[in-house]
Design an enzyme around this catalytic site. Structure first.
Site, PDB file in Angstrom:
ATOM      1  N   LYS A  67       0.816  -1.215   0.000  1.00  0.00           N
ATOM      2  CA  LYS A  67       0.000   0.000   0.000  1.00  0.00           C
ATOM      3  C   LYS A  67       0.852   1.268   0.000  1.00  0.00           C
ATOM      4  O   LYS A  67       0.595   2.192  -0.769  1.00  0.00           O
ATOM      5  CB  LYS A  67      -0.931   0.010   1.216  1.00  0.00           C
ATOM      6  CG  LYS A  67      -1.847   1.213   1.255  1.00  0.00           C
ATOM      7  CD  LYS A  67      -2.825   1.137   2.404  1.00  0.00           C
ATOM      8  CE  LYS A  67      -3.723   2.363   2.415  1.00  0.00           C
ATOM      9  NZ  LYS A  67      -4.715   2.300   3.496  1.00  0.00           N
ATOM     10  N   HIS A 130      -8.798  -7.073   8.252  1.00  0.00           N
ATOM     11  CA  HIS A 130      -8.172  -6.001   9.029  1.00  0.00           C
ATOM     12  C   HIS A 130      -8.241  -6.248  10.528  1.00  0.00           C
ATOM     13  O   HIS A 130      -7.543  -5.588  11.307  1.00  0.00           O
ATOM     14  CB  HIS A 130      -8.813  -4.648   8.707  1.00  0.00           C
ATOM     15  CG  HIS A 130      -8.135  -3.906   7.619  1.00  0.00           C
ATOM     16  ND1 HIS A 130      -6.895  -3.330   7.775  1.00  0.00           N
ATOM     17  CD2 HIS A 130      -8.509  -3.664   6.344  1.00  0.00           C
ATOM     18  CE1 HIS A 130      -6.549  -2.747   6.642  1.00  0.00           C
ATOM     19  NE2 HIS A 130      -7.501  -2.944   5.758  1.00  0.00           N
TER      20      HIS A 130
END
Length: 182
Positions: A67, A130
């Site tokens: 990311k 997550h």
């Protein structure tokens, strides 16, 4: 997209490990290790799924975050080292750490399905990929009370983002409103 929560209760963490481990033997070990690695490193699932065995053989886990493109360096402690050695026994350095039975590696969707099923099995609903990262952050913060350090670990832009991400801000709000009455 549903918001997922960290697992705050260490007994629930143990229940999820037990549930995952006692699935089909090969997949159970893989799925449990995915969870263990995630809650102990705070790595994003997209990064973990790209790991090969060789990535976890040293005393330091070092990789480029998909990311942020930043290099992440994470020392592997003794307990995690033992888990890694047990899990990777018999695997080759070039093997994906989380292999699919079809070849290659499991997908992010498969990881989500594995974790959400485990969460439901132990009575937790807001579980997803997550959750592992948030669980790491929540317990790291509770142990060390250093939001600046956790912000750095997560590469977040501010401490308030980090606290909100791990659910601390909402916990604090809930605690103050619990006994508030005029």
């Amino acid at each position: 997209m549903n918001t997922v929560e960290p697992i705050r209760d260490t007994k629930k963490i143990a229940e999820i490990k037990n549930y995952l481990l006692h699935q089909n033997h090969a997949r159970g070990r893989r799925n449990c290790f995915l969870f263990v690695l995630g809650i102990n490193t705070g790595a994003r699932v997209s990064d973990m799924l790209s790991f090969k065995v060789k990535n976890v053989l040293d005393s330091v886990l070092e990789y480029s975050e998909s990311k942020t493109k930043k290099t992440k360096r994470f020392p592997i402690n003794e307990q995690l080292r033992i888990e890694i050695e047990q899990y990777t026994e018999g695997m080759r350095a070039e093997d994906f750490l989380f292999p699919s039975k079809k070849g290659g590696r499991i997908s992010r969707i498969q990881a989500y399905n594995i974790l959400s099923a485990a969460g439901r099995a132990v009575g937790l609903e807001k579980i997803g990929t997550h959750t592992m990262r948030k669980t790491f952050g929540y317990h790291h913060y509770k142990r060390f009370k250093d939001v600046a350090l956790l912000q750095e670990i997560f590469n977040h832009s501010s401490q308030s983002v980090t606290l909100r991400y791990i659910g601390i801000a909402q916990d604090d709000i809930d605690a103050t409103l619990k006994d508030f009455y005029l």
